[in-house]
Write a protein that holds these residues in place. Structure first.
Motif, PDB file in Angstrom:
ATOM      1  N   ASP A  71       0.812  -1.222   0.000  1.00 36.77           N
ATOM      2  CA  ASP A  71       0.000   0.000   0.000  1.00 36.77           C
ATOM      3  C   ASP A  71       0.844   1.269   0.000  1.00 36.77           C
ATOM      4  OD1 ASP A  71       0.947  -0.417   2.570  1.00 36.77           O
ATOM      5  OD2 ASP A  71      -0.853   0.341   3.555  1.00 36.77           O
ATOM      6  N   ARG A  72       2.149   1.132   0.229  1.00 35.02           N
ATOM      7  CA  ARG A  72       3.034   2.305   0.249  1.00 35.02           C
ATOM      8  C   ARG A  72       3.997   2.337  -0.936  1.00 35.02           C
ATOM      9  NH1 ARG A  72       6.307   2.938   5.379  1.00 35.02           N
ATOM     10  NH2 ARG A  72       6.471   5.065   4.568  1.00 35.02           N
ATOM     11  N   MET A  73       3.855   1.420  -1.875  1.00 36.26           N
ATOM     12  CA  MET A  73       4.833   1.332  -2.959  1.00 36.26           C
ATOM     13  C   MET A  73       4.850   2.581  -3.837  1.00 36.26           C
ATOM     14  SD  MET A  73       6.731  -1.293  -2.718  1.00 36.26           S
ATOM     15  CE  MET A  73       7.505  -1.317  -4.338  1.00 36.26           C
ATOM     16  N   ARG A  74       3.728   3.307  -3.887  1.00 38.16           N
ATOM     17  CA  ARG A  74       3.711   4.529  -4.716  1.00 38.16           C
ATOM     18  C   ARG A  74       4.407   5.697  -4.012  1.00 38.16           C
ATOM     19  NH1 ARG A  74       1.144   0.004  -6.476  1.00 38.16           N
ATOM     20  NH2 ARG A  74       0.375   0.279  -8.613  1.00 38.16           N
ATOM     21  N   THR A  75       4.927   5.448  -2.808  1.00 40.11           N
ATOM     22  CA  THR A  75       5.753   6.458  -2.125  1.00 40.11           C
ATOM     23  C   THR A  75       7.239   6.151  -2.276  1.00 40.11           C
ATOM     24  OG1 THR A  75       5.909   5.324   0.034  1.00 40.11           O
ATOM     25  CG2 THR A  75       3.937   6.671  -0.385  1.00 40.11           C
ATOM     26  N   LEU A  76       7.554   5.159  -3.061  1.00 36.87           N
ATOM     27  CA  LEU A  76       8.924   4.674  -3.199  1.00 36.87           C
ATOM     28  C   LEU A  76       9.891   5.795  -3.580  1.00 36.87           C
ATOM     29  CD1 LEU A  76      10.296   1.799  -3.172  1.00 36.87           C
ATOM     30  CD2 LEU A  76      10.090   1.856  -5.661  1.00 36.87           C
ATOM     31  N   ARG A  77      10.974   5.903  -2.820  1.00 39.70           N
ATOM     32  CA  ARG A  77      12.075   6.840  -3.100  1.00 39.70           C
ATOM     33  C   ARG A  77      11.658   8.305  -3.001  1.00 39.70           C
ATOM     34  NH1 ARG A  77      16.152   5.282  -6.836  1.00 39.70           N
ATOM     35  NH2 ARG A  77      15.439   6.900  -8.253  1.00 39.70           N
ATOM     36  N   GLN A  78      10.527   8.552  -2.327  1.00 33.61           N
ATOM     37  CA  GLN A  78      10.053   9.922  -2.144  1.00 33.61           C
ATOM     38  C   GLN A  78      10.190  10.324  -0.679  1.00 33.61           C
ATOM     39  OE1 GLN A  78       6.074  10.242  -3.831  1.00 33.61           O
ATOM     40  NE2 GLN A  78       6.597   8.718  -5.370  1.00 33.61           N
ATOM     41  N   LYS A  79      10.083  11.615  -0.437  1.00 36.00           N
ATOM     42  CA  LYS A  79      10.190  12.131   0.932  1.00 36.00           C
ATOM     43  C   LYS A  79       9.168  11.445   1.833  1.00 36.00           C
ATOM     44  CE  LYS A  79      10.667  16.545   3.385  1.00 36.00           C
ATOM     45  NZ  LYS A  79       9.895  16.199   4.580  1.00 36.00           N
ATOM     46  N   ASP A  80       9.622  10.962   2.968  1.00 33.78           N
ATOM     47  CA  ASP A  80       8.795  10.266   3.952  1.00 33.78           C
ATOM     48  C   ASP A  80       8.187   8.985   3.415  1.00 33.78           C
ATOM     49  OD1 ASP A  80       9.250  12.355   5.802  1.00 33.78           O
ATOM     50  OD2 ASP A  80       7.592  13.518   4.955  1.00 33.78           O
ATOM     51  N   GLY A  81       8.692   8.485   2.286  1.00 30.64           N
ATOM     52  CA  GLY A  81       8.175   7.259   1.691  1.00 30.64           C
ATOM     53  C   GLY A  81       9.100   6.081   1.911  1.00 30.64           C
ATOM     54  N   LEU A  82       8.842   5.000   1.166  1.00 32.47           N
ATOM     55  CA  LEU A  82       9.671   3.807   1.258  1.00 32.47           C
ATOM     56  C   LEU A  82      11.041   4.061   0.630  1.00 32.47           C
ATOM     57  CD1 LEU A  82       7.183   0.954   0.214  1.00 32.47           C
ATOM     58  CD2 LEU A  82       7.924   1.563   2.523  1.00 32.47           C
ATOM     59  N   SER A  83      12.039   3.470   1.230  1.00 29.77           N
ATOM     60  CA  SER A  83      13.379   3.523   0.654  1.00 29.77           C
ATOM     61  C   SER A  83      13.429   2.655  -0.603  1.00 29.77           C
ATOM     62  CB  SER A  83      14.403   3.015   1.672  1.00 29.77           C
ATOM     63  OG  SER A  83      15.664   2.816   1.070  1.00 29.77           O
ATOM     64  N   GLY A  84      14.313   2.996  -1.519  1.00 28.55           N
ATOM     65  CA  GLY A  84      14.522   2.164  -2.697  1.00 28.55           C
ATOM     66  C   GLY A  84      15.378   0.948  -2.420  1.00 28.55           C
ATOM     67  N   PHE A  85      15.811   0.788  -1.188  1.00 27.96           N
ATOM     68  CA  PHE A  85      16.664  -0.336  -0.796  1.00 27.96           C
ATOM     69  C   PHE A  85      16.099  -0.939   0.494  1.00 27.96           C
ATOM     70  CE2 PHE A  85      19.233   2.924  -2.887  1.00 27.96           C
ATOM     71  CZ  PHE A  85      19.761   2.195  -3.954  1.00 27.96           C
ATOM     72  N   THR A  86      16.638  -2.070   0.895  1.00 26.22           N
ATOM     73  CA  THR A  86      16.230  -2.615   2.188  1.00 26.22           C
ATOM     74  C   THR A  86      16.710  -1.696   3.302  1.00 26.22           C
ATOM     75  OG1 THR A  86      18.215  -4.007   2.196  1.00 26.22           O
ATOM     76  CG2 THR A  86      16.162  -5.018   1.459  1.00 26.22           C
ATOM     77  N   LYS A  87      15.927  -1.655   4.371  1.00 23.04           N
ATOM     78  CA  LYS A  87      16.225  -0.712   5.446  1.00 23.04           C
ATOM     79  C   LYS A  87      15.700  -1.289   6.759  1.00 23.04           C
ATOM     80  CE  LYS A  87      15.804   4.249   6.368  1.00 23.04           C
ATOM     81  NZ  LYS A  87      15.268   5.530   5.846  1.00 23.04           N
ATOM     82  N   ARG A  88      16.580  -1.512   7.693  1.00 23.40           N
ATOM     83  CA  ARG A  88      16.207  -2.177   8.941  1.00 23.40           C
ATOM     84  C   ARG A  88      15.096  -1.448   9.692  1.00 23.40           C
ATOM     85  NH1 ARG A  88      19.066  -5.688  11.923  1.00 23.40           N
ATOM     86  NH2 ARG A  88      18.936  -4.374  13.779  1.00 23.40           N
TER      87      ARG A  88
END
Length: 621
Positions: A71-88
């Protein structure tokens, strides 16, 4: 899910990945190549108890969709969104953060040892699975980890995702070795050829595997390399065929005792025509039209800094046959693709091996050539010991072309070029420059080409230039000399790098208040323009330095000079504007620099603070 349902899930996952990336941009081809593998891993293993570690992790978008983040994939690599990489910090399903290559096997071995020694983990300790590409496997760190893992004999799983296509076409002997593993006709006739670990296979697989083992005994290739490192070898298998993936993974999960390597063949961009057809497999893309694959890029008003570097080095190489270029698996990203095409005997893509790239360049310089070592700032960090020991101590004239300097936007903290000024300017004999605009970059390439007295580095950001008039050819700059852009009084702003544009904008706003700052472009962090800096300090009440780098860089060197000369004893007000002591998450570069406090508004506020002038907004407050 049944195996049939898993196959359907893979098809849906591929479509969802394409849809999401078409709206956000990002790394596309790598993720499409591991869709079936991602589904199979999550079906067989028990994440997050089992640790799935994606090397580089630019292929992790399908993994993110499956692990509660669709549900958050459209925030990918954007401010306050999902990182484009794995992130602990983003998910317990991301046990280890990544974005640089060749770290997964070391991390997986750490998890395996932590498991066996009773380490604490909120999600528990199960298997450790490293998924590493053939390009990333070319780096020395991967072999260091495998050598250690083979010695420790801990149960762990390495999946070699062999797609014959890292970011650039794979180079080097290892790629040739992997290609030969399945280039012979007998391999093409077998669904799964296995050398070693035959006893791990279920009954129906064993006869074919034994045939493959016998066949491989007569070859100079096979799983021998990996087995000599202490790993049992299984493969190669078709990474897009669930009928191969699932039985092999289930058998390994059930019966493996020590370290095992599963060799999986995949195709980058699999299942999406435009990505499959792209030379780089659709590695990185802007937003695009799903039907046509055409990228939606904004029209450019100025050439990119990378393109300017490319043109400039080509011009010098045409006149000087001693000029050569070295890059580490990034000929496109560093702008060396045209150089590679025009001068193939003088361009060297060494694979994902920055340490080797630096020392190789040092050898070229010692041999009488004029090497340009073109690396992203964030990747040059990986070769720092070699910069110190093999280049700087020997005063070898290696030219470091440092792309992606400063904050780079969507790739976030892992790709930010924050530290190169600090870690280069402290080296004796090193010359460190930063281009304020694309025209200055042309002159800095010329300066580096002409500099034979020792190492020299010049840094420049990602993206477009500022649209200045370009020189017909570069002219070498006088080493250690800056320039005055605008004369003023009261306060002087000394800029290093492309924040000069923001300084100009801040000066315009200050002008409306009757404040005219002096503006200077340092050009060099090392050696400093002592005369210019001391003159600025003598003629102004306040002096501000600004740079796109961390504390310990340009401003710190200026402070050291002023302290040595006793300038602070006379009451100079001095401030450094640098990147803050935090890692800044992905956003647009403009937003990231606002977070960093390095925007035009921040510069204006700093000047007013030093001069004791309250802003209108402050007065109202």
């Amino acid at each position: 899910m049944s195996d049939a349902e898993l196959r359907q899930l893979a098809d849906e996952l591929r479509a969802e990945t394409i849809s999401a990336v078409s709206q956000t941009g990002g790394h596309l081809g790598a993720g499409l190549g591991v869709v079936e593998l991602t589904v199979a891993l999550h079906a067989v293993f028990d994440a997050p108890r089992d640790k799935i570690i994606w090397d580089v992790s630019h292929q992790c978008y399908p993994h993110k969709i499956l692990t509660g983040r669709r549900d958050r994939m459209r925030t990918l690599r954007q401010k306050d969104g999902l990182s484009g990489f794995t992130k602990r910090s983003e998910s317990p399903y991301d046990p280890f953060g990544a974005a640089h290559s060749s770290t997964s096997i070391s991390a997986a071995l750490g998890f395996a040892v932590a498991r066996d020694l009773g380490g604490a983990s909120e999600t528990g300790h199960g298997d450790a699975i490293a998924v590493i590409g053939d390009g990333a496997m070319s780096a020395g760190m991967a072999f260091e980890a495998m050598n250690n893992a083979g010695h420790l004999k801990k149960r762990m799983i390495v999946i070699l995702n062999d797609n014959e296509m890292s970011i650039a076409p794979p180079v080097g002997a290892l790629s040739s070795y992997l290609s030969r593993l399945y280039a012979e006709a007998p391999f093409q006739e077998l669904k799964a050829a296995a050398k070693g670990a035959v006893s791990l296979l279920p009954g129906p697989f064993q006869e074919g595997a034994k045939r493959a083992r016998d066949m491989l005994k007569g070859l100079a290739v096979g799983g021998t390399l990996f087995e000599e490192l202490g790993f049992s070898y299984l493969g190669p298998i078709d990474g897009h065929d669930m009928d191969q993936l699932l039985p092999v993974l289930r058998t390994v999960q059930d019966r493996a005792t020590g370290p095992i390597l599963i060799h999986v063949l995949t195709k980058k961009g699999k299942g999406y025509g435009p990505a499959e057809a792209a030379r780089d497999g659709g590695h990185a893309t802007a937003k695009f039209d799903v039907v046509t694959g055409k990228q939606k890029k904004s029209p450019s008003n100025a050439p990119s800094y990378t393109a300017v570097f490319s043109d400039a080095i080509l011009a010098h190489a045409a006149e000087d046959q001693r000029i050569c270029a070295v890059t580490a698996a990034m000929p496109d990203g560093t702008g060396l693709k045209l150089f590679e095409e025009r001068y193939p005997s003088r361009c060297f893509d060494v694979g994902i091996a920055e340490q080797h790239a630096v020392t190789f360049a040092a050898g070229l310089a010692a041999g009488g050539l004029r090497p340009f070592c073109a690396l992203y700032s964030t990747f040059l960090q990986r070769g720092y010991d070699q910069v110190v020991h093999d280049v700087a101590i020997q005063r070898l004239p290696v030219r470091f072309a440092i792309d992606r300097a400063g904050l780079v936007g969507a790739d976030g903290a892992t790709h930010a070029g924050s530290y190169d000024v600090a870690f280069l300017a402290n080296l004796p004999g090193m010359v460190v420059m930063a281009a304020a605009d694309e025209a200055e970059l042309v002159h800095m390439v010329a300066t580096a080409a002409a500099h034979d007295e020792g190492p020299i580095a010049f840094r420049y950001p990602r993206g477009e230039g500022v649209g200045v008039e370009m020189p017909d050819r570069g002219v070498p700059l006088e080493i250690g000399k800056g320039r005055i852009i605008q004369e003023g009084k009261g306060v002087a702003i000394l800029s290093f790098g492309t924040r000069l544009g923001e300084v100009r904008r801040a000066a315009e706003a200050l002008g409306a208040r009757g404040i005219t700052p002096t503006i200077a472009d340092a050009r060099f962090a090392k050696p400093l323009d002592r005369d210019m800096i001391l003159d600025l300090a003598a003629r102004h009440e306040a002096l501000i330095t600004i740079e796109e780098g961390a504390v310990g860089g340009f401003g710190s060197h200026v402070a050291q000079l002023l302290s040595e000369e006793g300038v602070f004893d006379h009451g100079l007000k001095f401030r450094q504007m640098v990147l803050p002591d935090i890692f800044i998450d992905q956003a647009s570069p403009e937003d990231m620099y606002r977070v960093a406090g390095l925007s035009a508004e921040d510069i204006e506020a700093k000047v007013l603070e030093l001069l004791g002038v309250a802003r209108i907004s402050d007065q109202r407050a």
